[in-house]
Design an enzyme around this catalytic site. Structure first.
Site, short mmCIF file in Angstrom:
data_model
loop_
_atom_site.label_atom_id
_atom_site.label_comp_id
_atom_site.label_asym_id
_atom_site.label_seq_id
_atom_site.Cartn_x
_atom_site.Cartn_y
_atom_site.Cartn_z
N LYS A 237 0.84 -1.21 0.00
CA LYS A 237 0.00 0.00 0.00
C LYS A 237 0.88 1.26 0.00
CE LYS A 237 -4.02 -1.81 -0.20
NZ LYS A 237 -4.54 -2.77 0.73
N LYS B 126 -3.18 -12.32 -8.45
CA LYS B 126 -4.48 -12.85 -8.03
C LYS B 126 -5.62 -11.97 -8.56
CE LYS B 126 -5.24 -10.24 -3.87
NZ LYS B 126 -6.18 -10.08 -2.82
N LYS C 222 -10.17 -6.72 -6.84
CA LYS C 222 -10.90 -5.57 -7.37
C LYS C 222 -9.98 -4.39 -7.64
CE LYS C 222 -12.79 -4.88 -2.79
NZ LYS C 222 -12.45 -6.15 -2.21
P1 ADP Z 1 -9.60 -7.80 -3.00
O1 ADP Z 1 -8.28 -8.46 -3.02
O2 ADP Z 1 -10.28 -7.81 -4.31
O3 ADP Z 1 -9.57 -6.41 -2.38
P2 ADP Z 1 -10.73 -8.54 -0.53
O4 ADP Z 1 -9.53 -7.91 0.08
O5 ADP Z 1 -12.04 -7.88 -0.31
O6 ADP Z 1 -10.49 -8.70 -2.06
O7 ADP Z 1 -10.79 -10.03 -0.07
C1 ADP Z 1 -11.79 -10.58 0.71
C2 ADP Z 1 -11.44 -12.00 1.04
O8 ADP Z 1 -11.36 -12.76 -0.14
C3 ADP Z 1 -10.10 -12.21 1.75
O9 ADP Z 1 -10.24 -13.28 2.64
C4 ADP Z 1 -9.17 -12.58 0.64
O10 ADP Z 1 -8.12 -13.42 1.08
C5 ADP Z 1 -10.09 -13.36 -0.28
N1 ADP Z 1 -9.66 -13.18 -1.68
C6 ADP Z 1 -9.74 -12.06 -2.43
N2 ADP Z 1 -9.25 -12.26 -3.65
C7 ADP Z 1 -8.84 -13.55 -3.69
C8 ADP Z 1 -8.24 -14.38 -4.69
N3 ADP Z 1 -8.00 -13.92 -5.91
N4 ADP Z 1 -7.96 -15.66 -4.38
C9 ADP Z 1 -8.24 -16.14 -3.14
N5 ADP Z 1 -8.80 -15.43 -2.15
C10 ADP Z 1 -9.10 -14.15 -2.42
#
Ligand code: ADP
Ligand code: TRP
Length: 323
Positions: free
Chosen positions: A111, A194, A197
């Site tokens: 970040k 990965k 969003k």
């Molecule tokens: P982003 O990475 O899109 O901001 P979040 O931080 O809201 O997603 O993630 C919410 C949950 O989903 C967390 O537990 C995160 O580990 C899981 N998660 C998000 N993206 C992935 C991914 N591509 N593969 C596996 N788990 C994910």
């Protein structure tokens, strides 16, 4: 009975990564454990969202979680900011969270790199707030994706440090949970990291994507020049498409494409077409339920209120004991 806690920040729509990485595991656990699932709206404040958008996002994601199968009859579903006890625990834990260890957290360093002009104390202490969310209900396990592993490690550190400092055996050491052997990382469609969003819109599959959008994203996914000789290893781009297929396609379909890759007869257009079709079949019923649920505001307010009452009861007991 085991206690399970998980949450997600209310930033935009739910995507396939969050669903398979975290939510799906939680939904399976709600059948057999004492479960708390919350919308982590305080965590979103590190990026200074517009308040109206944030309040709207909280409602949107709540509707989407329920549409995916999160069941307020089985799990306590609540909104983090409606259980202010978490802030007190965050404060207590912050007294024993050290600058050096917080600065070493990978997500913090990322970040800082992405946004050097907004390195605020909330961002630095994000792992302490997350630990407070988890320890507030004395969780045993936390369904999250692979990117959250380090945050869970820190949660265990803070729990242990508290126990040690006050000579008690109070907090448990919660583990990051997945039903498979390993934590999940769902890849994006652009051949890089990965699905997330914060990545390009075109690389992320949202559970509300309409069929035409979904198809376009998948058909445009990155590939390579094709296997040059039999049984050659797959490139990252192709491995990613197969990984996505494993989430939604039948095993015989995957085997068929695996074989075609191995003997060099594969056509990536066919692979993508199949993936788009299987993905649409998977998403369609969820998308439909999301649309139904989003208009059901009265029901959503009622379950958030009931969940909040339950979560507060559990939180108050912890805070009393911690004090
Ligand atoms: P982003 O990475 O899109 O901001 P979040 O931080 O809201 O997603 O993630 C919410 C949950 O989903 C967390 O537990 C995160 O580990 C899981 N998660 C998000 N993206 C992935 C991914 N591509 N593969 C596996 N788990 C994910
Ligand atoms: N950090 C998590 C994410 O980015 C969200 C989160 C906040 C969380 N508090 C939590 C997840 C407690 C599990 C438990 O997705």
């Amino acid at each position: 009975m085991k206690t399970i806690v998980s949450g997600m920040r209310p930033t935009g729509n739910l995507h396939l990564g969050s669903y398979f990485g975290a939510l799906k595991n939680f939904i399976r656990l709600q059948q057999e454990a004492n479960c708390y699932f919350f919308v982590a709206d305080y965590h979103s404040l590190t990026t200074h969202p517009n308040p109206t958008n944030l309040h709207q996002s909280v409602k949107t994601v709540l509707a989407q979680y329920i549409a995916c199968g999160l069941d307020p009859e089985k799990a306590t579903v609540y909104i983090q900011s409606q259980v202010p006890e978490v802030v007190e625990l965050y404060m207590f834990l912050n007294m024993n969270a050290y600058l050096g260890e917080l600065e070493r957290v990978t997500s913090f360093k990322d970040k800082v790199r992405q946004n050097p002009q907004n390195v605020n104390a909330g961002l630095l202490t994000y792992p302490t707030l997350m630990a407070a969310d988890i320890l507030l209900h004395k969780a045993d396990a936390v369904p999250v994706g692979k990117d959250q592993e380090q945050h869970l490690e820190m949660t265990r550190t803070f729990a242990n440090r508290f126990n040690h400092m006050y000579q008690v055996d109070y907090f448990k050491e919660p583990i990051a949970w997945n039903f498979g052997n390993e934590l999940v990382k769902v890849p994006g469609l652009d051949g890089s990291g990965k699905m997330s969003k914060s990545e390009a819109e075109s690389a992320t599959i949202y559970l509300v994507d309409e069929p035409s959008v979904l198809k376009k994203k998948i058909m445009r996914a990155k590939t390579d020049a094709g296997p040059q000789e039999p049984n050659s290893p797959k490139s990252v781009e192709i491995e990613n498409l197969f990984s996505l297929m494993k989430l939604v396609s039948k095993s015989e379909v995957i085997e068929q494409f695996d074989k075609a890759y191995a003997d060099c007869s594969i056509r990536y257009g066919d692979l993508k077409k199949q993936l788009a079709e299987d993905m649409e079949n998977f998403i369609a019923p969820i998308r439909e339920r999301i649309h139904e649920m989003e208009s059901n505001t009265e029901y959503l307010s009622r379950i958030a209120k009931e969940g909040c009452d339950n979560a507060i009861a559990s939180a108050q007991q912890t805070i009393r004991e911690v004090r």
